[in-house]
Design an enzyme around this catalytic site. Structure first.
Site, mmCIF file in Angstrom:
data_model
loop_
_atom_site.group_PDB
_atom_site.id
_atom_site.type_symbol
_atom_site.label_atom_id
_atom_site.label_comp_id
_atom_site.label_asym_id
_atom_site.label_seq_id
_atom_site.Cartn_x
_atom_site.Cartn_y
_atom_site.Cartn_z
ATOM 1 N N ARG A 192 0.854 -1.189 0.000
ATOM 2 C CA ARG A 192 0.000 0.000 0.000
ATOM 3 C C ARG A 192 0.889 1.237 0.000
ATOM 4 O O ARG A 192 2.099 1.139 0.095
ATOM 5 C CB ARG A 192 -1.014 -0.008 1.167
ATOM 6 C CG ARG A 192 -0.649 -0.675 2.429
ATOM 7 C CD ARG A 192 0.415 -0.026 3.257
ATOM 8 N NE ARG A 192 0.152 1.378 3.452
ATOM 9 C CZ ARG A 192 1.070 2.296 3.614
ATOM 10 N NH1 ARG A 192 2.357 1.972 3.639
ATOM 11 N NH2 ARG A 192 0.771 3.567 3.779
ATOM 12 N N ASP A 198 -2.316 10.829 -2.027
ATOM 13 C CA ASP A 198 -2.705 9.791 -2.990
ATOM 14 C C ASP A 198 -3.091 10.381 -4.337
ATOM 15 O O ASP A 198 -3.018 9.706 -5.360
ATOM 16 C CB ASP A 198 -3.854 8.957 -2.427
ATOM 17 C CG ASP A 198 -3.321 8.075 -1.320
ATOM 18 O OD1 ASP A 198 -3.157 8.569 -0.191
ATOM 19 O OD2 ASP A 198 -2.996 6.901 -1.605
ATOM 20 N N GLN A 209 -1.883 2.507 10.115
ATOM 21 C CA GLN A 209 -0.613 2.591 9.364
ATOM 22 C C GLN A 209 0.434 3.407 10.127
ATOM 23 O O GLN A 209 1.630 3.166 9.988
ATOM 24 C CB GLN A 209 -0.835 3.241 7.985
ATOM 25 C CG GLN A 209 -1.604 2.390 7.004
ATOM 26 C CD GLN A 209 -3.095 2.686 7.025
ATOM 27 O OE1 GLN A 209 -3.638 3.081 8.055
ATOM 28 N NE2 GLN A 209 -3.776 2.482 5.916
ATOM 29 N N ALA A 219 0.692 5.128 -2.191
ATOM 30 C CA ALA A 219 0.515 5.406 -3.617
ATOM 31 C C ALA A 219 1.703 4.971 -4.498
ATOM 32 O O ALA A 219 1.514 4.228 -5.473
ATOM 33 C CB ALA A 219 0.187 6.886 -3.802
#
Ligand code: MRU
Length: 360
Positions: free
Chosen positions: A52, A246, A205, A54
């Protein structure tokens, strides 16, 4: 013993027709390296956030498209391109918000088109070109992150307290990260920075990945829950905030992990500079404003059950679980790219940046 930063986030294992990744859903408890072979495995790994961030998603998509076409039996250019388009659309459907996914897939497709521009079709040569292009996407990611780090370093000084949200670190890229790149470079210089990591609900995260990688690097790292940063900013402990993104729209509105816009709003209240670190591959000049950015909605169980030993919400309660939010451009002090730090008005700064980039 190897530390998390010694592992590659995404690697091609060509002899096994595989992409090798760290399964990020298991961190920090377990470092498990897994190999992805099939289209479904690659799609799932992106959707489930085993890989994960971008830029890392973009690199995975590039290698993925190469591997999925490597043994293509398409007899003609048209059939090859048709198959490539279908596989690309499938991978692209895994997550909608990070533009790097569609950017990398489109770049791969465009490269094939430009390579066979004269109409001849040598499949082996095309496949070799695809591998080289995907490898270039990865190499460029490392270079771009380093340059973002150098540009970000001009915005901080020895002794600073820095806040970050989610993971825009090495685990989200192929090295350095974007938001963490100035932190790693400051640490390399021997500066004494203190980094505060928002834990980043619901998928943690910040706690599981950012705190893990910065702490492993020997950086002074402090973890806080998402609702604690305002009280910390009020004390004056935070000199600057660095986050990733992102997708940045043409007017500078920036989509990033849910909670980012709340941090930016609070930062404005306490006069803390708020920087978005963005490789130009994450700037989408075809999306005019943040309103047009599609925000991924994820499963309610991520909020009600995940990480808990028992469910922590009443059965049947409605859940709001967008994966990202959009920070309005007026809350952003600067957008740190590989080419320098953009300042408002962002529509003008972004337009000029792309004009210069396209001239090269
Ligand atoms: O859902 P995730 O973990 O993929 O979200 C990641 C982020 O929001 C990052 O900040 C962003 O992708 C930038 S990574 C350099």
């Amino acid at each position: 013993m190897k530390n998390i930063l010694d592992y590659e986030t995404v690697a091609l294992v060509d002899e096994d027709d595989a992409i090798e990744i760290i399964d990020q859903t298991l961190l920090p408890g377990r470092i498990e390296i897994i190999r992805l072979h099939t289209a479904k495995e690659i799609w799932d790994a992106i959707y489930l956030l085993q890989v994960r961030g971008a830029p890392a998603i973009g690199v995975t998509a590039g290698f993925g498209l190469y591997l999925l076409m490597k043994h293509s039996k398409a007899p003609s250019y048209d059939e090859f391109m048709q198959e490539l388009g279908e596989k690309s659309d499938y991978l692209n459907s895994s997550r909608p918000t990070a533009v790097n996914l569609s950017w990398a897939l489109k770049r791969m497709e465009e490269h094939v088109k430009s390579y066979v521009g004269d109409g001849s079709f040598d499949k082996d040569a095309v496949i070799k070109e695809m591998k080289e292009e995907a490898s270039r996407i990865k190499a460029e990611d490392i270079d771009v992150c380093r340059r973002i780090g150098e540009n970000g370093l001009t915005l901080i000084k020895d002794g600073d307290g820095l806040l970050t949200h989610c993971n825009a670190g090495q685990l989200a890229t192929c090295k350095y990260g974007t938001a963490t790149a100035p932190m790693y470079l400051a640490h390399e210089k021997g500066w004494n920075i203190k980094v505060y990591c928002d834990e980043t609900r619901p998928l943690l995260q910040g706690a599981r990945l950012t705190a893990f990688e910065l702490f492993s690097a020997g950086i002074d790292t402090t973890l806080l829950c998402d609702n604690m940063s305002a009280s910390l900013m009020k004390t004056g402990a935070i000199n600057a905030i660095f986050v990733g993104c992102d997708r940045v729209a043409a007017n500078g509105d920036a989509a990033n992990k849910i909670g980012t816009s709340m941090v930016a709003t609070v930062a404005k209240r306490y006069n803390v500079p708020f920087y978005v670190c963005a490789p130009t591959s994450t700037i989408d000049i075809n999306t005019p404003t943040g309103d047009q950015i599609r925000i991924e909605q994820r499963k309610p169980e991520e909020v009600t059950e995940m990480w808990y030993s028992e469910r922590m919400a009443p059965e049947g309660v409605k859940v709001y679980n967008p994966a990202f939010d959009v920070t309005d451009n007026e809350l952003i002090t600067g957008i740190v790219t590989e080419f320098g730090v953009l300042r408002a008005p962002y529509d003008k700064a972004i337009k000029e940046l792309f004009e210069k980039k396209n001239q090269k």
